[in-house]
Design an enzyme around this catalytic site. Structure first.
Site, PDB file in Angstrom:
ATOM      1  N   HIS A 129      66.363  29.334 -29.010  1.00 56.16           N
ATOM      2  CA  HIS A 129      66.733  30.735 -28.748  1.00 56.16           C
ATOM      3  C   HIS A 129      67.661  31.229 -29.854  1.00 56.16           C
ATOM      4  CE1 HIS A 129      67.415  34.386 -26.564  1.00 56.16           C
ATOM      5  NE2 HIS A 129      68.715  34.176 -26.525  1.00 56.16           N
ATOM      6  N   ASP A 140      67.482  31.199 -20.650  1.00 61.15           N
ATOM      7  CA  ASP A 140      68.400  30.833 -21.735  1.00 61.15           C
ATOM      8  C   ASP A 140      69.760  30.339 -21.231  1.00 61.15           C
ATOM      9  OD1 ASP A 140      66.455  31.498 -23.642  1.00 61.15           O
ATOM     10  OD2 ASP A 140      67.047  33.594 -23.614  1.00 61.15           O
ATOM     11  N   SER A 186      55.948  29.633 -37.376  1.00 58.65           N
ATOM     12  CA  SER A 186      56.712  29.025 -38.477  1.00 58.65           C
ATOM     13  C   SER A 186      57.573  27.868 -37.974  1.00 58.65           C
ATOM     14  CB  SER A 186      57.565  30.072 -39.197  1.00 58.65           C
ATOM     15  OG  SER A 186      58.515  30.644 -38.320  1.00 58.65           O
ATOM     16  N   ASN A 187      58.099  27.973 -36.753  1.00 59.34           N
ATOM     17  CA  ASN A 187      58.854  26.851 -36.198  1.00 59.34           C
ATOM     18  C   ASN A 187      57.928  25.691 -35.835  1.00 59.34           C
ATOM     19  OD1 ASN A 187      61.710  27.608 -36.165  1.00 59.34           O
ATOM     20  ND2 ASN A 187      61.033  29.287 -34.860  1.00 59.34           N
ATOM     21  N   ASN A 231      63.861  24.794 -25.347  1.00 62.71           N
ATOM     22  CA  ASN A 231      63.563  26.083 -25.964  1.00 62.71           C
ATOM     23  C   ASN A 231      64.503  26.329 -27.138  1.00 62.71           C
ATOM     24  OD1 ASN A 231      62.449  28.816 -26.125  1.00 62.71           O
ATOM     25  ND2 ASN A 231      64.391  29.507 -25.287  1.00 62.71           N
ATOM     26  N   MET A 255      56.664  33.432 -25.836  1.00 60.38           N
ATOM     27  CA  MET A 255      57.178  34.684 -25.271  1.00 60.38           C
ATOM     28  C   MET A 255      56.674  34.892 -23.845  1.00 60.38           C
ATOM     29  SD  MET A 255      59.017  35.408 -27.768  1.00 60.38           S
ATOM     30  CE  MET A 255      59.659  37.002 -27.307  1.00 60.38           C
ATOM     31  N   HIS A 256      57.015  33.962 -22.993  1.00 59.04           N
ATOM     32  CA  HIS A 256      56.626  34.060 -21.584  1.00 59.04           C
ATOM     33  C   HIS A 256      57.654  33.255 -20.794  1.00 59.04           C
ATOM     34  CE1 HIS A 256      54.027  33.876 -17.971  1.00 59.04           C
ATOM     35  NE2 HIS A 256      54.318  32.593 -17.939  1.00 59.04           N
ATOM     36  N   ILE A 257      58.286  33.896 -19.815  1.00 64.06           N
ATOM     37  CA  ILE A 257      59.290  33.194 -19.016  1.00 64.06           C
ATOM     38  C   ILE A 257      58.583  32.270 -18.037  1.00 64.06           C
ATOM     39  CG2 ILE A 257      61.130  33.469 -17.314  1.00 64.06           C
ATOM     40  CD1 ILE A 257      61.732  36.200 -18.670  1.00 64.06           C
ATOM     41  N   LEU A 258      58.901  30.990 -18.123  1.00 62.37           N
ATOM     42  CA  LEU A 258      58.239  29.996 -17.280  1.00 62.37           C
ATOM     43  C   LEU A 258      58.888  29.946 -15.897  1.00 62.37           C
ATOM     44  CD1 LEU A 258      57.846  27.219 -19.975  1.00 62.37           C
ATOM     45  CD2 LEU A 258      55.983  28.550 -18.948  1.00 62.37           C
TER      46      LEU A 258
END
Length: 200
Positions: free
Chosen positions: A116, A156, A15-16, A114, A97-100
């Site tokens: 958040h 974050d 949706s974003n 990002n 949904m994956h930490i880079l």
């Protein structure tokens, strides 16, 4: 006005991403989406992109792990694939949904942002809305918020580009709070993308 190329990374419904697609079509937009990437082949956001003529690419971490490779192997391959398909001015994480890893970020220094669903320094990482709602019910907070920030290896914790406080109402259910937050996210991710591009 020339438009900057952005790549959007998603994991789900998108949706974003849709908000970014819609905004990119406006004459005032300073960006166009050159590629949408998902780490889940079933993500509906890929369909949204395809419906708007935007190239897509899906790559699964599980496939890499099944081959005995690591998360870093996945990240490096992902970064190289993005660069092979596009030369983005900015990468926007929209429900990714994956930490880079630092290895991925090294390919795009200072060029990954990002969205958040929490305020700076509060509820870093996953399930931020649920954790904020629990804290509200315990009387620890009265509001939560959303932010667009630069991505650094610490989850974050990157420089905040834009943020917005969102009140939590006594009458709220978790679902009602999620809906309100998501409606504001659609505006903030567009504004944050525009601001981040101006700074590059």
């Amino acid at each position: 006005m020339s438009k900057h190329s952005i790549v959007v990374l998603i994991s789900g419904f998108g949706s974003n991403l849709q908000a970014l697609i819609d905004a990119s079509k406006l004459p005032t937009a300073n960006f166009e989406i050159s590629l949408v990437v998902s780490n889940k082949k079933s993500a509906y956001g890929l369909e949204r992109a395809a419906q708007n003529g935007i190239p897509t690419f899906a790559q699964s971490l599980k496939t890499f792990k099944d081959e005995g490779k690591t998360r870093v192997d996945f990240d490096v391959a992902l970064a190289k694939e993005i660069l092979a398909r596009s030369q983005p001015k900015l990468i926007v994480l929209a429900g990714w949904m994956h930490i880079l890893s630092p290895e991925f970020l090294s390919f795009f220094p200072g060029k990954v942002i990002n969205l958040h669903p929490a305020l700076p320094g509060q509820f870093d990482g996953a399930h931020a809305i649920e954790r904020a709602f629990e804290a509200f019910k315990k009387g620890e907070i009265k509001n939560t918020g959303i932010m667009v920030h630069r991505v650094i290896p610490e989850v974050d914790r990157g420089e905040v580009i834009l943020k917005q406080e969102i009140p939590i109402l006594d009458s709220d259910t978790l679902e009602a709070l999620e809906e309100r937050i998501h409606s504001h996210e659609h505006q903030l991710i567009v504004a944050g993308t525009i601001e981040a591009l101006k700074a590059l």
